[in-house]
Design a protein around this motif. Structure first.
Motif, PDB file in Angstrom:
ATOM      1  N   THR A 190      33.232  51.212  62.516  1.00  0.00           N
ATOM      2  CA  THR A 190      33.378  52.425  62.871  1.00  0.00           C
ATOM      3  C   THR A 190      33.155  53.127  61.593  1.00  0.00           C
ATOM      4  O   THR A 190      33.109  53.050  60.521  1.00  0.00           O
ATOM      5  CB  THR A 190      34.974  53.043  63.443  1.00  0.00           C
ATOM      6  N   ASN A 191      33.300  54.185  61.566  1.00  0.00           N
ATOM      7  CA  ASN A 191      33.188  55.224  60.222  1.00  0.00           C
ATOM      8  C   ASN A 191      34.486  55.378  60.031  1.00  0.00           C
ATOM      9  O   ASN A 191      35.109  56.370  58.454  1.00  0.00           O
ATOM     10  CB  ASN A 191      32.116  56.303  60.173  1.00  0.00           C
ATOM     11  N   ASN A 192      35.474  55.069  60.426  1.00  0.00           N
ATOM     12  CA  ASN A 192      37.132  55.357  59.536  1.00  0.00           C
ATOM     13  C   ASN A 192      37.142  54.536  58.885  1.00  0.00           C
ATOM     14  O   ASN A 192      37.785  53.436  59.040  1.00  0.00           O
ATOM     15  CB  ASN A 192      37.681  55.137  61.184  1.00  0.00           C
ATOM     16  N   ALA A 193      36.428  54.038  57.735  1.00  0.00           N
ATOM     17  CA  ALA A 193      36.122  53.130  56.591  1.00  0.00           C
ATOM     18  C   ALA A 193      38.201  53.565  56.079  1.00  0.00           C
ATOM     19  O   ALA A 193      38.307  54.415  55.531  1.00  0.00           O
ATOM     20  CB  ALA A 193      35.587  53.025  55.918  1.00  0.00           C
ATOM     21  N   PRO A 194      38.547  52.267  55.838  1.00  0.00           N
ATOM     22  CA  PRO A 194      39.475  52.606  54.658  1.00  0.00           C
ATOM     23  C   PRO A 194      38.485  52.900  53.099  1.00  0.00           C
ATOM     24  O   PRO A 194      38.340  52.711  52.981  1.00  0.00           O
ATOM     25  CB  PRO A 194      40.286  50.965  54.236  1.00  0.00           C
ATOM     26  N   ASP A 195      40.078  53.681  52.417  1.00  0.00           N
ATOM     27  CA  ASP A 195      40.339  53.805  51.017  1.00  0.00           C
ATOM     28  C   ASP A 195      40.886  53.254  50.243  1.00  0.00           C
ATOM     29  O   ASP A 195      41.854  52.841  49.872  1.00  0.00           O
ATOM     30  CB  ASP A 195      40.731  55.267  50.554  1.00  0.00           C
ATOM     31  N   VAL A 196      40.186  52.315  49.225  1.00  0.00           N
ATOM     32  CA  VAL A 196      40.280  50.819  48.842  1.00  0.00           C
ATOM     33  C   VAL A 196      41.060  51.590  47.553  1.00  0.00           C
ATOM     34  O   VAL A 196      39.488  51.052  46.550  1.00  0.00           O
ATOM     35  CB  VAL A 196      40.145  49.581  49.008  1.00  0.00           C
ATOM     36  N   MET A 197      41.730  51.018  46.688  1.00  0.00           N
ATOM     37  CA  MET A 197      41.926  50.398  45.567  1.00  0.00           C
ATOM     38  C   MET A 197      42.492  49.829  44.947  1.00  0.00           C
ATOM     39  O   MET A 197      43.591  48.785  45.335  1.00  0.00           O
ATOM     40  CB  MET A 197      42.153  51.715  44.851  1.00  0.00           C
ATOM     41  N   VAL A 198      42.431  49.229  43.309  1.00  0.00           N
ATOM     42  CA  VAL A 198      43.059  47.392  43.324  1.00  0.00           C
ATOM     43  C   VAL A 198      43.591  48.261  41.743  1.00  0.00           C
ATOM     44  O   VAL A 198      42.946  49.031  40.915  1.00  0.00           O
ATOM     45  CB  VAL A 198      41.874  46.819  42.576  1.00  0.00           C
ATOM     46  N   LYS A 199      45.238  47.375  41.483  1.00  0.00           N
ATOM     47  CA  LYS A 199      45.819  47.976  40.493  1.00  0.00           C
ATOM     48  C   LYS A 199      45.665  46.721  39.677  1.00  0.00           C
ATOM     49  O   LYS A 199      46.638  45.697  40.223  1.00  0.00           O
ATOM     50  CB  LYS A 199      46.963  49.342  40.395  1.00  0.00           C
ATOM     51  N   VAL A 200      45.599  46.818  38.834  1.00  0.00           N
ATOM     52  CA  VAL A 200      46.514  45.631  37.716  1.00  0.00           C
ATOM     53  C   VAL A 200      46.864  46.014  36.508  1.00  0.00           C
ATOM     54  O   VAL A 200      47.356  46.814  36.105  1.00  0.00           O
ATOM     55  CB  VAL A 200      44.911  45.587  36.833  1.00  0.00           C
ATOM     56  N   PHE A 201      48.430  44.797  36.542  1.00  0.00           N
ATOM     57  CA  PHE A 201      49.713  45.246  35.817  1.00  0.00           C
ATOM     58  C   PHE A 201      49.780  43.870  35.057  1.00  0.00           C
ATOM     59  O   PHE A 201      49.597  43.244  35.056  1.00  0.00           O
ATOM     60  CB  PHE A 201      50.611  45.316  36.124  1.00  0.00           C
ATOM     61  N   VAL A 202      49.849  43.842  33.297  1.00  0.00           N
ATOM     62  CA  VAL A 202      50.356  42.924  32.964  1.00  0.00           C
ATOM     63  C   VAL A 202      50.635  43.365  31.796  1.00  0.00           C
ATOM     64  O   VAL A 202      50.090  44.385  30.299  1.00  0.00           O
ATOM     65  CB  VAL A 202      48.972  42.005  32.371  1.00  0.00           C
TER      66      VAL A 202
END
Length: 544
Positions: free
Chosen positions: A50-62
């Motif tokens: 389908t076209n209902n794709a998620p909007d994905v982000m990656v966060k990094v912490f240290v």
């Protein structure tokens, strides 16, 4: 409902590692984020069709610092982005290297798809490569199936041809249909989301730097919150100044950037907000700069421009909507002034219950709902700026602006004008002030730390139809008395609170400024900056 990604491919390089496996203090960490695989809806195994794709982000912490990718709409998102986390402590253990994978939603709270972590000892100094289990986030643990894997590929050192200073030049994310780019800027111990332009201008062609400060309730950049329909407030002047050879910087400030939103009212002292602005300029390498500011940003801007630190650093100042703080303070306390009525929301915002009550009454600004899922937490942090300006409840913060007297709902309705009066009267009624007192509920509080005069060329522009900060009054016209350098005042017909025309309309009180008013503002701003640049260049030739 989304399933955790089966694989997130990450290449992390720790730069500045010597041959003996040691590192100097302030070791930077550069992470190259590649892709995530295997995201699909649990309820629909064919959801990826389908076209209902998620909007994905990656966060990094240290180690108390953080970075995050852009948002990619795909079931198999590909970033190929380099993230930079400066100032890690080298051999000292900064704790785990944590990765969070998020689905950024437009109309509901964001979903934490999963998390993974590496101990610093697993990464430094010998490197790490292998598979880690992606665990569900605490809040969303029930939503996702177990067993997915987060594939991390981490390499430490071995990049002799890459130097730490080169790692700072991270390819920024270009904004659609714009010459602006989004970057994350580390300054004053916080990470600010910013929009920049002109970074690639050759040094020989670069004319100077321009720092922009936004106010309430605007953002310099909305894209991290998927508010793509809302343009950055300074987009037009940034782009036009960039075309003239200037490097520009506009950041979501303290309380507006996700990486710069500490908890607690004590962290919103106005000294801190001002020091953030200086730190952002320094972090961007702005030895000298022109300053452009709007609304609350202009309150900070006047304080900066009038300070000793401004000497030799701020070349010109453009204040949008806010006059010099001394005559503005006079307008807030003078019984003859209409401004003390129109600014009743100042007295409401600084009360502990004020933001929640006003948020409930207004049901806006809508984008704050999208950012924090109707919790009001981001709205509260933005409103704490008012406490900082008036020195209310933030600790040692001085009051650089006078607080108007509290008026009853009856007084507000009788003396106020425009749609504002019904909003503010409703708030006061909820607070119990609808009993028609003849006098104020609380007396005015004059500024305890008034600012001085400004000694740089200054432009003050305001909208004739502004119902929040009244324009072209006896008080605003006194601004010229507090500028010792060249001064211009621009009164704009068919214009409300924001002379740049972008961003939300506050309290539903007026329509955005007419195009001709916006054009007049931007042109006056450019002419001031160009003239100040020319004068500075000539002075540089003449003076020893």
């Amino acid at each position: 409902m989304l399933k955790r990604p089966d694989m997130l491919s990450v290449l992390a390089l720790v730069l500045g590692v010597g041959a003996g496996g040691t590192a100097s203090p302030g070791l930077p960490l550069t992470i190259f984020m590649e892709r995530a695989d295997g995201i699909m809806r649990d309820a629909d195994p064919l959801g990826w069709l389908t076209n209902n794709a998620p909007d994905v982000m990656v966060k990094v912490f240290v180690g108390g610092v953080e970075a995050w990718t852009s948002t990619v709409s795909a079931f198999t998102p590909v970033w190929n982005e380099r993230l930079y986390l400066p100032g890690l402590p080298g051999r000292d253990d900064p704790g785990e290297l944590r990765f969070e994978v998020w689905d950024i939603d437009r109309t509901s709270p964001n979903d934490l798809l999963g998390v993974s972590a590496l101990r610093w000892a697993d990464v430094y100094p010998n490197g790490y490569s292998g598979s880690l289990m992606l665990q569900p986030g605490e809040r969303d643990a029930e939503k996702f199936k177990r067993g997915s894997k987060l594939q991390l590929q981490v390499r430490v050192g071995g990049e002799e041809n890459v130097q730490p200073d080169q790692a700072r030049r991270i390819p920024p994310m270009k904004l659609a249909h714009s010459s602006l780019s989004r970057v994350h800027l580390r300054a004053n111990g916080l990470t600010f989301t910013c929009v920049v332009c002109g970074e690639d201008t050759p040094a020989a062609e670069k004319k100077g730097n321009v720092l922009f400060l936004h106010g309430f309730p605007y953002f310099a950049y909305y894209g991290d919150h998927d508010l793509t329909s809302t343009e950055p407030i300074f987009k037009r002047p940034q782009e036009e100044l960039c075309a003239l050879g200037y490097q520009t910087l506009a950041c979501n400030q303290r309380g507006y950037s996700e990486g710069a939103s500490p908890e607690g009212i004590q962290n919103y002292k106005y000294e801190l907000i001002k020091s953030d602005a200086w730190a952002m300029a320094e972090a961007k390498g702005f030895d000298t700069f022109h300053l452009v500011a709007h609304d609350h940003g202009a309150v900070v801007g006047w304080w900066m421009a009038a300070s000793k630190e401004a000497e030799g650093k701020i070349l010109s100042y453009t204040a949008l909507s806010i006059p010099h703080l001394v005559p503005f303070s006079q307008s807030l306390t003078d019984e003859r002034s209409q401004q003390r009525v129109q600014s009743q929301y100042f007295t409401e915002f600084v009360t502990p219950e004020g933001p929640n009550v006003l948020y409930a009454i207004l049901g806006l600004p809508a984008y704050f709902d999208k950012i924090d899922g109707k919790s009001g937490s981001t709205f509260q942090k933005a409103v704490w700026w008012y406490n900082g300006a008036f020195g209310k409840g933030t600790g040692s913060s001085p009051g650089i602006l006078s607080l108007p007297p509290e008026l009853s709902a009856t007084e507000i309705m009788a003396e106020g004008s425009g749609a504002a009066r019904s909003v503010f009267a409703s708030f006061r009624s909820v607070q119990g002030g609808m009993n028609g007192e003849a006098g104020p509920l609380a007396a005015a509080e004059p500024a305890t730390n008034p600012i001085g005069k400004v000694a740089v060329p200054t432009l003050f522009a305001c909208g004739k139809d502004d119902a929040l900060v009244l324009c072209d009054t006896e008080y605003t016209r006194r601004t010229r008395e507090y500028v010792t350098a060249e001064y211009q005042e621009l009164v704009l017909p068919e214009c409300d609170h924001n002379p740049l025309g972008e961003g939300p309309v506050m309290f539903g009180m007026a329509q955005p400024c007419a195009e001709k008013a916006v054009t007049a503002t931007v042109e006056a701003m450019k002419q001031l900056i160009l003239k100040a640049t020319s004068s500075t260049s000539r002075a540089g030739i003449i003076l020893p």
